[in-house]
Design a protein around this motif. Structure first.
Motif, PDB file in Angstrom:
ATOM      1  N   GLY A 124      -8.615 -11.826   9.551  1.00  0.00           N
ATOM      2  CA  GLY A 124      -8.328 -10.726  10.477  1.00  0.00           C
ATOM      3  C   GLY A 124      -6.979 -10.096  10.203  1.00  0.00           C
ATOM      4  N   SER A 125      -5.950 -10.923  10.026  1.00  0.00           N
ATOM      5  CA  SER A 125      -4.604 -10.414   9.741  1.00  0.00           C
ATOM      6  C   SER A 125      -4.565  -9.695   8.402  1.00  0.00           C
ATOM      7  N   LEU A 126      -5.269 -10.255   7.419  1.00  0.00           N
ATOM      8  CA  LEU A 126      -5.304  -9.649   6.091  1.00  0.00           C
ATOM      9  C   LEU A 126      -6.001  -8.298   6.115  1.00  0.00           C
ATOM     10  N   GLU A 127      -7.050  -8.171   6.919  1.00  0.00           N
ATOM     11  CA  GLU A 127      -7.780  -6.901   7.025  1.00  0.00           C
ATOM     12  C   GLU A 127      -6.885  -5.802   7.584  1.00  0.00           C
ATOM     13  N   THR A 128      -6.114  -6.119   8.623  1.00  0.00           N
ATOM     14  CA  THR A 128      -5.187  -5.142   9.213  1.00  0.00           C
ATOM     15  C   THR A 128      -4.104  -4.752   8.215  1.00  0.00           C
ATOM     16  N   THR A 129      -3.578  -5.745   7.507  1.00  0.00           N
ATOM     17  CA  THR A 129      -2.533  -5.500   6.509  1.00  0.00           C
ATOM     18  C   THR A 129      -3.020  -4.556   5.416  1.00  0.00           C
ATOM     19  N   LEU A 130      -4.236  -4.804   4.937  1.00  0.00           N
ATOM     20  CA  LEU A 130      -4.792  -3.968   3.867  1.00  0.00           C
ATOM     21  C   LEU A 130      -5.119  -2.562   4.374  1.00  0.00           C
ATOM     22  N   ALA A 131      -5.620  -2.465   5.604  1.00  0.00           N
ATOM     23  CA  ALA A 131      -5.997  -1.157   6.144  1.00  0.00           C
ATOM     24  C   ALA A 131      -4.795  -0.219   6.208  1.00  0.00           C
ATOM     25  N   TYR A 132      -3.674  -0.702   6.761  1.00  0.00           N
ATOM     26  CA  TYR A 132      -2.469   0.122   6.869  1.00  0.00           C
ATOM     27  C   TYR A 132      -1.808   0.330   5.509  1.00  0.00           C
ATOM     28  N   GLY A 133      -1.786  -0.723   4.707  1.00  0.00           N
ATOM     29  CA  GLY A 133      -1.138  -0.624   3.400  1.00  0.00           C
ATOM     30  C   GLY A 133      -1.835   0.366   2.477  1.00  0.00           C
ATOM     31  N   LEU A 134      -3.153   0.316   2.427  1.00  0.00           N
ATOM     32  CA  LEU A 134      -3.908   1.245   1.572  1.00  0.00           C
ATOM     33  C   LEU A 134      -3.787   2.680   2.070  1.00  0.00           C
ATOM     34  N   LYS A 135      -3.805   2.848   3.379  1.00  0.00           N
ATOM     35  CA  LYS A 135      -3.679   4.193   3.954  1.00  0.00           C
ATOM     36  C   LYS A 135      -2.344   4.827   3.572  1.00  0.00           C
ATOM     37  N   ASN A 136      -1.271   4.053   3.684  1.00  0.00           N
ATOM     38  CA  ASN A 136       0.056   4.567   3.309  1.00  0.00           C
ATOM     39  C   ASN A 136       0.171   4.769   1.806  1.00  0.00           C
ATOM     40  N   GLY A 137      -0.416   3.857   1.039  1.00  0.00           N
ATOM     41  CA  GLY A 137      -0.375   3.981  -0.418  1.00  0.00           C
ATOM     42  C   GLY A 137      -1.067   5.234  -0.913  1.00  0.00           C
ATOM     43  N   MET A 138      -2.185   5.575  -0.302  1.00  0.00           N
ATOM     44  CA  MET A 138      -2.913   6.785  -0.695  1.00  0.00           C
ATOM     45  C   MET A 138      -2.102   8.047  -0.389  1.00  0.00           C
ATOM     46  N   LYS A 139      -1.295   8.005   0.679  1.00  0.00           N
ATOM     47  CA  LYS A 139      -0.466   9.165   1.015  1.00  0.00           C
ATOM     48  C   LYS A 139       0.600   9.424  -0.065  1.00  0.00           C
ATOM     49  N   PHE A 140       1.043   8.349  -0.709  1.00  0.00           N
ATOM     50  CA  PHE A 140       2.092   8.481  -1.725  1.00  0.00           C
ATOM     51  C   PHE A 140       1.518   8.640  -3.131  1.00  0.00           C
ATOM     52  N   TYR A 141       0.204   8.782  -3.239  1.00  0.00           N
ATOM     53  CA  TYR A 141      -0.444   8.882  -4.558  1.00  0.00           C
ATOM     54  C   TYR A 141       0.099  10.052  -5.366  1.00  0.00           C
ATOM     55  N   ARG A 142       0.390  11.160  -4.690  1.00  0.00           N
ATOM     56  CA  ARG A 142       0.807  12.381  -5.390  1.00  0.00           C
ATOM     57  C   ARG A 142       2.291  12.371  -5.759  1.00  0.00           C
ATOM     58  N   ASP A 143       3.092  11.439  -5.187  1.00  0.00           N
ATOM     59  CA  ASP A 143       4.551  11.470  -5.372  1.00  0.00           C
ATOM     60  C   ASP A 143       4.967  10.836  -6.696  1.00  0.00           C
ATOM     61  N   THR A 144       4.470  11.399  -7.787  1.00  0.00           N
ATOM     62  CA  THR A 144       4.782  10.853  -9.114  1.00  0.00           C
ATOM     63  C   THR A 144       6.205  11.171  -9.559  1.00  0.00           C
ATOM     64  N   ASP A 145       6.880  12.086  -8.864  1.00  0.00           N
ATOM     65  CA  ASP A 145       8.260  12.437  -9.219  1.00  0.00           C
ATOM     66  C   ASP A 145       9.278  11.853  -8.241  1.00  0.00           C
ATOM     67  N   THR A 146       8.804  11.132  -7.218  1.00  0.00           N
ATOM     68  CA  THR A 146       9.705  10.582  -6.198  1.00  0.00           C
ATOM     69  C   THR A 146      10.126   9.173  -6.577  1.00  0.00           C
ATOM     70  N   PRO A 147      11.426   8.896  -6.679  1.00  0.00           N
ATOM     71  CA  PRO A 147      11.879   7.527  -7.005  1.00  0.00           C
ATOM     72  C   PRO A 147      11.390   6.523  -5.972  1.00  0.00           C
TER      73      PRO A 147
END
Length: 354
Positions: A124-147
């Motif tokens: 259960g804890s792992l599912e919540t961790t992955l849900a938020y982590g993947l959502k945030n990671g996808m938002k930063f997918y385009r930031d290839t020029d951001t350190p």
């Protein structure tokens, strides 16, 4: 009446000590395995830490690593005790330490059982961790020029290719975020302007997905743009077409991967716990059998070993009485201190004779 009372002669005591010595060294080997499992799981979690929201998921590997180290230390010491118990002169130095050691073994076995439980209950804890982590990671997918975020595109792409998944819950998650970097958009184009204006947040949203969502087993070239536009592609219906893109979300794929791994490790830890409990019981029987020898100068004489000196009910009652005595002792001390405080706080009356 003693619990699990067993009679021993010299031959049985020697066999028990030798058997326990061997079992303890098997437990040392098991501790090395558990340590290796924890290290492997920690490395696997570190690989994808960018798509995990917090560090709670590292509770399991950290606990396994600690358990492995403690298991090696405890069982190596127990093996030495069992080996020295064959010689009465060597065993004498361990005699006063055995009871505290067995108490520590009891708490250690409780710790092992707790680790086995969290291996099964972390889903259960792992599912919540992955849900938020993947959502945030996808938002930063385009930031290839951001350190600090320039690696996110590669991480997400490799994740989707390796686990044959797309998005967080499915490929439609990519329709809700701008995953194309602004540097690759022609802001002079009418189509780009219209798409940006049509969005409240001013983002360039398309019904497309990154190339890593494409299924290489598809019989036709991958359709990653205009996924929901049937007229844009020949003989295509996006509602029934299931071969071009991975339909499974990465959260589900990663959750299945890690939870199955943790469940397998939990099964191994549970088996080790049963083994450690049997070793602790055997060590207790050996301790009591050696201490109850009537004539230490005659090693051939018989003795009795037991798990508890009294029955389980009597032992529980004795423990409760001991706790009550400790509580009463603390109350008496507190009452005495209060009485002293009252006496000290009294001001003697002064009578003035005029």
């Amino acid at each position: 009446m003693a619990l699990l009372k067993v009679k021993f002669n010299q031959k049985k005591r020697v066999k028990l000590a030798q058997g326990l010595w061997l079992m303890n060294w098997f437990s040392v080997f098991a501790g090395i395995i558990v340590f290796s499992m924890g290290l492997f799981l920690k490395i696997e979690l570190r690989k994808r830490s960018e798509v995990m929201d917090n560090s709670e998921s590292h509770l399991v590997p950290n606990s396994l690593i600690l358990m492995g180290i403690l298991s090696c230390a405890f069982n190596a010491l127990a093996g030495k005790i069992c080996y020295d118990s064959l010689d009465p002169t060597k065993f004498a130095k361990w005699k006063p330490l055995l009871k505290p050691y067995l108490v520590l073994c009891f708490f250690f076995n409780f710790f092992i059982f707790f680790i086995a439980l969290i291996c099964f209950l972390m889903r259960g804890s792992l599912e919540t961790t992955l849900a938020y982590g993947l959502k945030n990671g996808m938002k930063f997918y385009r930031d290839t020029d951001t350190p600090g975020r320039c690696f996110m595109k590669k991480t997400i792409d490799m994740l989707q290719i390796e686990f044959r998944c797309c998005g967080n819950n499915g490929f439609r998650d990519w329709f809700e975020i701008q995953w194309i970097s602004n540097r690759y958009l022609d802001f002079g184009s009418k189509e780009v302007k219209d798409r940006i204006k049509s969005n409240v947040d001013g983002k360039y949203l398309v019904d497309g997905v990154p190339f890593s969502c494409c299924n290489p087993s598809s019989p036709r070239p991958c359709i990653q743009y205009q996924v929901t536009n049937n007229s844009a592609h020949y003989s295509y219906d996006y509602q029934t077409e299931e071969l071009n893109l991975w339909n499974r979300g990465c959260r589900e794929a990663l959750l299945l991967y890690y939870s199955s791994m943790m469940s397998s490790m939990g099964g191994v830890v549970l088996f080790i716990w049963l083994f450690e409990v049997s070793v602790m019981v055997g060590l207790r029987l050996l301790q009591t059998a050696l201490e109850s020898i009537a004539n230490p100068e005659d090693p051939e004489c018989e003795s009795e070993g037991w798990l508890l000196e009294q029955s389980l009910t009597d032992t529980f009652k004795s423990a409760l009485e001991s706790l009550k005595k400790i509580g009463k002792f603390n109350q008496v001390d507190a009452g005495a201190e209060g009485a002293e405080g009252e006496e000290g706080g009294k001001t003697p009356a002064i009578t003035t004779v005029s």
